[in-house]
Design an enzyme around this catalytic site. Structure first.
Site, mmCIF file in Angstrom:
data_model
loop_
_atom_site.group_PDB
_atom_site.id
_atom_site.type_symbol
_atom_site.label_atom_id
_atom_site.label_comp_id
_atom_site.label_asym_id
_atom_site.label_seq_id
_atom_site.Cartn_x
_atom_site.Cartn_y
_atom_site.Cartn_z
ATOM 1 N N ARG A 238 18.299 92.620 86.811
ATOM 2 C CA ARG A 238 18.234 93.670 85.806
ATOM 3 C C ARG A 238 19.323 94.689 86.117
ATOM 4 N NH1 ARG A 238 15.829 90.385 83.653
ATOM 5 N NH2 ARG A 238 13.841 90.444 82.535
ATOM 6 N N GLU A 267 21.902 96.773 76.439
ATOM 7 C CA GLU A 267 22.231 95.474 75.862
ATOM 8 C C GLU A 267 21.898 95.476 74.378
ATOM 9 O OE1 GLU A 267 20.333 92.342 78.088
ATOM 10 O OE2 GLU A 267 21.029 93.102 80.011
ATOM 11 N N HIS A 286 23.781 88.271 79.218
ATOM 12 C CA HIS A 286 22.380 88.009 79.560
ATOM 13 C C HIS A 286 21.962 86.603 79.121
ATOM 14 C CE1 HIS A 286 18.350 90.193 80.513
ATOM 15 N NE2 HIS A 286 18.406 88.982 81.043
#
Length: 319
Positions: A238, A267, A286
């Site tokens: 993260r 994001e 991601h």
């Protein structure tokens, strides 16, 4: 009258092909949104009539202020069984059932090694030179065999990363605040005496910790300056575990050789963000969990969660 169900952030526009949604078609009307809602008011307007919402991982946070604007919402399905971007207490107080799905550990392990190998062997710059008729062979790769991989976290994912490192002939160190020395040694991993000792001794540092109040900002300027100038930092866990401003300084000023990143504080990452332009960053948007096997599990079990909810027997309830 059918219940309304929204599927959010279907970036690849595959949600309806990854599972058999027809089994709930007589009770539920589904609509899919492929684009990320950066404006919360627009999101509320799009889904405020929905009793059911299916979300992909932590792409769209569901905090108390958003939940309060969705009075019809009764079932929130998240992919995976942990989602730090959902206010579970607020959902429970509002009578919203939150359910999850299975997820597989292998995909984030694989993206970790994609980033490590990409940085170590300079795959992107060499490929760009190859495609653009640039210099034939202009970098020198970093050997993995004999190097030290430092793992921050040796849980389900960190353990699998360690096993692959051993196969490459690397030395592996591990540290976390609750590391079991017995577990580490069973994997052939050396427990580090401290976080600082791991950082100073490692050629590559890879993060495999859950984001929490204990781990937020775990790697800041002081920690980055403890790393070797030739070392790489890998973060597929993260974004906020690493202080973003400190990381940018470290990359700009050469405290470390580079970073492999799959996760970010925000994001999608803004178009003008410094991490998009730094030459010593290898980054992916991601992708850690984005594989066909995971998507089929996510959406297949989302359908099953909805079926169970409609039958009055929720499955995999998180709250």
């Amino acid at each position: 009258m059918k219940l309304q169900c929204a599927i959010l952030d279907d970036y690849q526009q595959v949600a309806l092909t990854m599972a058999d949604w027809s089994v709930i078609a007589d009770q539920v009307e589904i609509r899919v949104f492929a684009e990320y809602f950066s404006d919360q008011a627009a999101l509320v307007q799009a889904i405020d009539d929905c009793e059911i919402v299916v979300i992909m991982r932590e792409r769209t946070p569901f905090k108390a202020d958003l939940l309060a604007q969705l009075p019809k919402l009764k079932l929130l399905v998240t992919t995976g069984m942990r989602n730090a971007s959902i206010d579970l207490a607020a959902a429970k107080a509002q009578g919203i059932v939150v359910c999850g799905t299975a997820t597989y550990p292998e995909p984030p392990v694989e993206i970790t090694w994609a980033l490590i190998l990409g940085l170590a062997r300079q795959i992107v710059p060499e490929n760009l030179a190859f495609r653009n008729n640039g210099p034939w062979q202009h970098t020198i790769g970093m050997d993995l065999a004999g190097q030290t991989l430092g793992l921050l976290g040796l849980g389900k994912l960190g353990s699998k990363v360690a096993q692959i490192a051993t196969a490459f002939g690397m030395n592996v160190l591990a540290w976390s605040q609750n590391l079991s020395a017995e577990h580490a040694q069973a994997l052939g991993v050396q427990p580090a005496e401290s976080k600082a000792q791991l950082l100073t001794a490692s050629d590559i540092v890879s993060i495999h910790l859950v984001l929490s109040e204990r781990t937020r900002g775990l790697i800041g300027a002081a920690e980055l300056q403890q790393m070797r100038r030739t070392a790489y930092l890998i973060n597929t866990s993260r974004g906020p575990i690493v202080d973003q401003a400190a990381l940018i300084s470290a990359l700009e000023q050469g405290w470390i050789a580079g970073a492999g990143l799959d996760v970010f504080d925000q994001e999608p990452l803004p178009a003008d963000h410094p991490l998009r332009r730094l030459p010593n960053v290898l980054a992916t948007p991601h992708l850690g969990y984005v594989t066909e096997r995971n998507y089929r599990a996510y959406f297949g079990e989302a359908v099953a969660d909805i079926q169970a909810f409609l039958a009055g027997t929720p499955l995999r309830q998180i709250n």
